[in-house]
Design a protein around this motif. Structure first.
Motif, PDB file in Angstrom:
ATOM      1  N   ALA A  19       0.830  -1.205   0.000  1.00 33.46           N
ATOM      2  CA  ALA A  19       0.000   0.000   0.000  1.00 33.46           C
ATOM      3  C   ALA A  19       0.865   1.256   0.000  1.00 33.46           C
ATOM      4  O   ALA A  19       0.598   2.209  -0.746  1.00 33.46           O
ATOM      5  CB  ALA A  19      -0.921  -0.016   1.219  1.00 33.46           C
ATOM      6  N   ALA A  20       1.909   1.258   0.814  1.00 37.26           N
ATOM      7  CA  ALA A  20       2.769   2.438   0.914  1.00 37.26           C
ATOM      8  C   ALA A  20       3.532   2.703  -0.371  1.00 37.26           C
ATOM      9  O   ALA A  20       3.912   3.851  -0.650  1.00 37.26           O
ATOM     10  CB  ALA A  20       3.742   2.270   2.082  1.00 37.26           C
ATOM     11  N   ALA A  21       3.779   1.657  -1.164  1.00 38.62           N
ATOM     12  CA  ALA A  21       4.513   1.818  -2.422  1.00 38.62           C
ATOM     13  C   ALA A  21       3.661   2.467  -3.511  1.00 38.62           C
ATOM     14  O   ALA A  21       4.196   2.933  -4.524  1.00 38.62           O
ATOM     15  CB  ALA A  21       5.012   0.457  -2.904  1.00 38.62           C
ATOM     16  N   GLU A  22       2.344   2.518  -3.308  1.00 41.90           N
ATOM     17  CA  GLU A  22       1.449   3.160  -4.270  1.00 41.90           C
ATOM     18  C   GLU A  22       1.445   4.672  -4.046  1.00 41.90           C
ATOM     19  O   GLU A  22       1.526   5.126  -2.893  1.00 41.90           O
ATOM     20  CB  GLU A  22       0.025   2.630  -4.111  1.00 41.90           C
ATOM     21  N   PRO A  23       1.339   5.467  -5.101  1.00 42.16           N
ATOM     22  CA  PRO A  23       1.223   6.913  -4.910  1.00 42.16           C
ATOM     23  C   PRO A  23       0.038   7.254  -4.003  1.00 42.16           C
ATOM     24  O   PRO A  23      -1.095   6.852  -4.276  1.00 42.16           O
ATOM     25  CB  PRO A  23       0.994   7.438  -6.342  1.00 42.16           C
ATOM     26  N   GLY A  24       0.297   7.941  -2.920  1.00 39.68           N
ATOM     27  CA  GLY A  24      -0.748   8.293  -1.967  1.00 39.68           C
ATOM     28  C   GLY A  24      -1.111   7.179  -1.008  1.00 39.68           C
ATOM     29  O   GLY A  24      -1.937   7.379  -0.103  1.00 39.68           O
ATOM     30  N   ARG A  45      -1.308   7.084   3.086  1.00 38.89           N
ATOM     31  CA  ARG A  45      -2.440   7.603   3.864  1.00 38.89           C
ATOM     32  C   ARG A  45      -3.234   6.484   4.546  1.00 38.89           C
ATOM     33  O   ARG A  45      -3.937   6.743   5.524  1.00 38.89           O
ATOM     34  CB  ARG A  45      -3.378   8.404   2.959  1.00 38.89           C
ATOM     35  N   VAL A  46      -3.141   5.266   4.012  1.00 45.62           N
ATOM     36  CA  VAL A  46      -3.914   4.152   4.592  1.00 45.62           C
ATOM     37  C   VAL A  46      -3.035   2.957   4.950  1.00 45.62           C
ATOM     38  O   VAL A  46      -3.526   1.953   5.450  1.00 45.62           O
ATOM     39  CB  VAL A  46      -5.033   3.686   3.633  1.00 45.62           C
ATOM     40  N   ALA A  47      -1.733   3.049   4.686  1.00 45.25           N
ATOM     41  CA  ALA A  47      -0.854   1.888   4.869  1.00 45.25           C
ATOM     42  C   ALA A  47      -0.754   1.448   6.323  1.00 45.25           C
ATOM     43  O   ALA A  47      -0.294   0.337   6.597  1.00 45.25           O
ATOM     44  CB  ALA A  47       0.541   2.201   4.326  1.00 45.25           C
ATOM     45  N   ASN A  48      -1.175   2.294   7.253  1.00 43.47           N
ATOM     46  CA  ASN A  48      -1.113   1.923   8.674  1.00 43.47           C
ATOM     47  C   ASN A  48      -2.417   1.332   9.188  1.00 43.47           C
ATOM     48  O   ASN A  48      -2.597   1.161  10.397  1.00 43.47           O
ATOM     49  CB  ASN A  48      -0.743   3.142   9.521  1.00 43.47           C
ATOM     50  N   GLN A  49      -3.348   1.005   8.296  1.00 43.16           N
ATOM     51  CA  GLN A  49      -4.628   0.448   8.728  1.00 43.16           C
ATOM     52  C   GLN A  49      -4.510  -1.062   8.971  1.00 43.16           C
ATOM     53  O   GLN A  49      -3.791  -1.762   8.257  1.00 43.16           O
ATOM     54  CB  GLN A  49      -5.710   0.704   7.673  1.00 43.16           C
ATOM     55  N   GLY A  85     -14.111   2.170   2.556  1.00 41.09           N
ATOM     56  CA  GLY A  85     -15.233   2.527   3.413  1.00 41.09           C
ATOM     57  C   GLY A  85     -14.796   3.037   4.769  1.00 41.09           C
ATOM     58  O   GLY A  85     -13.679   3.544   4.942  1.00 41.09           O
ATOM     59  N   GLU A  86     -15.696   2.917   5.731  1.00 34.75           N
ATOM     60  CA  GLU A  86     -15.399   3.343   7.101  1.00 34.75           C
ATOM     61  C   GLU A  86     -14.086   2.726   7.557  1.00 34.75           C
ATOM     62  O   GLU A  86     -13.817   1.554   7.329  1.00 34.75           O
ATOM     63  CB  GLU A  86     -16.517   2.891   8.043  1.00 34.75           C
ATOM     64  N   ARG A  87     -13.262   3.521   8.212  1.00 38.66           N
ATOM     65  CA  ARG A  87     -12.021   2.991   8.739  1.00 38.66           C
ATOM     66  C   ARG A  87     -12.345   2.019   9.882  1.00 38.66           C
ATOM     67  O   ARG A  87     -13.389   2.145  10.534  1.00 38.66           O
ATOM     68  CB  ARG A  87     -11.113   4.107   9.244  1.00 38.66           C
ATOM     69  N   ALA A 112     -13.670  10.536   2.752  1.00 40.61           N
ATOM     70  CA  ALA A 112     -12.558  10.797   1.844  1.00 40.61           C
ATOM     71  C   ALA A 112     -11.242  10.819   2.593  1.00 40.61           C
ATOM     72  O   ALA A 112     -11.185  11.151   3.783  1.00 40.61           O
ATOM     73  CB  ALA A 112     -12.781  12.117   1.120  1.00 40.61           C
ATOM     74  N   LEU A 113     -10.173  10.452   1.895  1.00 38.80           N
ATOM     75  CA  LEU A 113      -8.843  10.478   2.495  1.00 38.80           C
ATOM     76  C   LEU A 113      -8.353  11.918   2.634  1.00 38.80           C
ATOM     77  O   LEU A 113      -8.681  12.769   1.805  1.00 38.80           O
ATOM     78  CB  LEU A 113      -7.873   9.671   1.636  1.00 38.80           C
TER      79      LEU A 113
END
Length: 574
Positions: free
Chosen positions: A180-185, A188-192, A489-491, A573-574
């Motif tokens: 996830a972190a290797a993707e652009p942006g 923002r969610v790689a720590n989920q 969706g919802e975190r 939204a992120l």
């Protein structure tokens, strides 16, 4: 004499004489310094006329066993006539039960449940008072341990909390997080926190792109740093897996139930039971899609699939789920959640109750009991909205109920929250404990972006009202593969609504649902037309277009285009 056979219990009016005593059992010739012990629970069910059934549960409290021999002596005239889940024999009053090939391995905290039918004369059916395992008399004590722990151990082994997500950290899978972190942006969610999918035998020890179970648990201990931490696994490898979807078929053939038990479930349970992981809260999602398929996709339904008829006939879905629940549920810090599909699959009246009843049957199969089910999970790896705020099932337009709309199609539910809360109540009615909790997978049901409706649809017709206001923008509720337009969706969130233990990301966003073209692999995964954006559908999706994204990889493999779209359409939204 050696006795094996099918179990028989009295159906009604059973008098239950229960001797639930705690007896410590030591292994034969344990290694120097090794602790040994267990608990034996013996229950006699009298059904009159000199007949009775006996249940024996062995719980290993010491070091792991590779095989076992249980012995006890009847104090009266009892005779074993047939037994199951062990090789039974009797000489005089002395009874011996030895392990089978599939249940000889008992990790620390694991249990084996065996049983027999027997006879006695007069009123002479007194319970045995002493048991031995591997020729060592039970002592009634759990052995001391030299394991040292630091920090808050939480509720402790054998004392499950009501909600495993409360006051706990959540495990972040480093393998998924790195992608996830290797993707652009993606940072923002790689720590989920996301679920770890054990979708084949090789995944137990690890594959080229993912660490094995022990590796994840070791990392979870590190992340916990002495505090309570919840780690989530998806148990997903039944024989004849996912009989109605070729994209997620598995490695085990429909008849390979013994391999499922000995090569898949037993090793997983043994790893979960290691003392090093006793302070973790291990949540399992048990065999998604399997049992719901036995309700909706079997004959004589028009949606029947031949492979599902096979699995209903051979019983291996029920046998396998029961076995998984029994083995995993015997580990004190494991929390099992059974999959219940989603509202767009099971929400109709003729599916809803029968699914709850079937799950209860599976929960009590293969030596399991309902106590091994901590709860249920809805919408695993699917796209149903948590809430549809712009219409309810009770709305009507021009005297036509929302249920009459083409989208709802007489379903009883319009979103996952109402479905999950109602299913919880129906499951309790079916016999499950009143305290069961619910999870909802919100990893891909945000449906944000420009296509998200700002309010209700026009009241020109019931279809315009529903279609104009619904958040779920799929072409049809039956579409499930790599859906175009979906968003995060919802975190993940603890106790977000009544009866809901958590919103979770059980399906790691960015992992494909399946491919539309044959891609060589050794995982048993095939191509599925529902993953082809050009496919015009079948009876299970109302003969609609599939709504799938193009050029998807095999199920479980990284799908960058999907991940990017999920982030663009995330809601919130992120």
């Amino acid at each position: 004499m050696k006795l094996n056979g099918q179990r028989r219990w009295a159906a009604a009016g059973v008098v239950v004489a229960t001797a639930v005593a705690t007896f410590g059992v030591a292994l034969s010739a344990p290694p120097a310094g090794a602790a040994a012990g267990c608990r034996v629970d013996y229950t006699a069910n009298n059904w009159g006329g000199g007949g009775f059934g006996g249940k024996v549960k062995i719980t290993n409290l010491g070091d792991a066993l590779s095989s076992w021999t249980l012995k006890f002596t009847f104090p009266g005239t009892q005779k074993v006539s047939q037994g199951w889940s062990a090789n039974w024999s009797q000489s005089g009053a002395n009874v011996t039960a030895t392990s089978m090939s599939w249940n000889g391995t008992l990790g620390t905290g694991a249990s084996a449940e065996i049983g027999f039918n027997g006879s006695y004369t007069g009123s002479d059916n007194v319970d045995p008072v002493s048991f031995t395992l591997n020729d060592t008399v039970c002592t009634g004590q759990q052995p001391p341990t030299t394991t040292t722990t630091t920090g808050d151990p939480g509720p402790g082994p054998g004392n499950r909390v009501d909600n495993p997500y409360v006051d706990a950290k959540m495990y972040v899978n480093p393998d998924w997080s790195a992608k996830a972190a290797a993707e652009p942006g993606g940072s923002r969610v790689a720590n989920q926190p996301t679920g770890v999918w054990i979708d084949r035998i090789a995944a137990i020890t690890g594959t080229v792109d993912s660490r094995g179970i022990a590796g994840h648990l070791d990392e979870a201990v590190r992340q916990a740093a002495g505090s309570p931490l919840t780690i989530q696994f998806v148990i997903y490898n039944l024989p004849g897996r996912d009989c109605s979807a070729l994209a997620s078929n598995g490695e085990l053939k429909p008849t390979e139930i013994d391999r499922y038990k000995t090569e898949y479930i037993d090793p997983i349970a043994a790893i979960f039971a290691r003392p090093a992981y006793r302070d973790l809260r291990i949540v399992t999602t048990v065999e998604i899609d399997s049992l719901p398929n036995l309700i909706t996709n079997v004959s004589p339904r028009p949606t029947a699939v031949p492979q599902c008829d096979v699995m209903k006939a051979n019983g291996n879905y029920i046998t396998g789920v029961g076995y998984a629940l029994a083995k995993l549920g015997a580990v004190p810090n494991v929390y099992n959640y059974l999959d219940i599909g989603h509202h767009g699959w099971i929400g109709w009246d003729d599916n809803f109750g029968p699914t709850a009843e079937l799950l209860y049957q599976a929960a009590n199969a293969s030596g399991s009991t309902k106590a091994n089910v901590h709860g249920f999970i809805a919408n695993t790896a699917n796209y149903g909205a948590v809430r549809e705020p712009n219409f309810t099932i009770n709305d009507s337009v021009d005297n036509k109920s929302v249920r009459e709309s083409k989208w709802v199609d007489w379903n009883r539910y319009v979103d996952e929250l109402s479905y999950a809360q109602a299913f919880r109540q129906r499951a309790v009615q079916a016999g499950f404990d009143a305290g069961v909790g619910m999870l909802i997978d919100t990893s891909r049901n945000g449906w944000g972006g420009a296509a998200r409706p700002a309010g209700p649809g026009p009241r020109t017709s019931v279809d315009a009202y529903v279609n104009g206001g619904r958040l779920d923008r799929r072409i049809h509720l039956g579409n499930w593969c790599n859906q175009a337009g979906a968003g995060l969706g919802e975190r993940p969130k603890t106790a977000p609504a009544t009866g809901i233990d958590a919103y979770v990301w059980m399906k790691p966003p960015g992992e494909s649902d399946g491919a539309s073209k044959e891609i060589p692999n050794n995982e048993g995964k095939g191509a599925d037309k529902m993953c082809d954006p050009a496919y015009t559908g079948n009876v299970r999706n109302g003969n609609n277009m599939s709504g799938a994204l193009p050029d998807a990889p095999l199920s479980g493999k990284w799908f960058s285009a999907q991940f990017q779209e999920l982030m663009r359409n995330a809601y919130p939204a992120l």
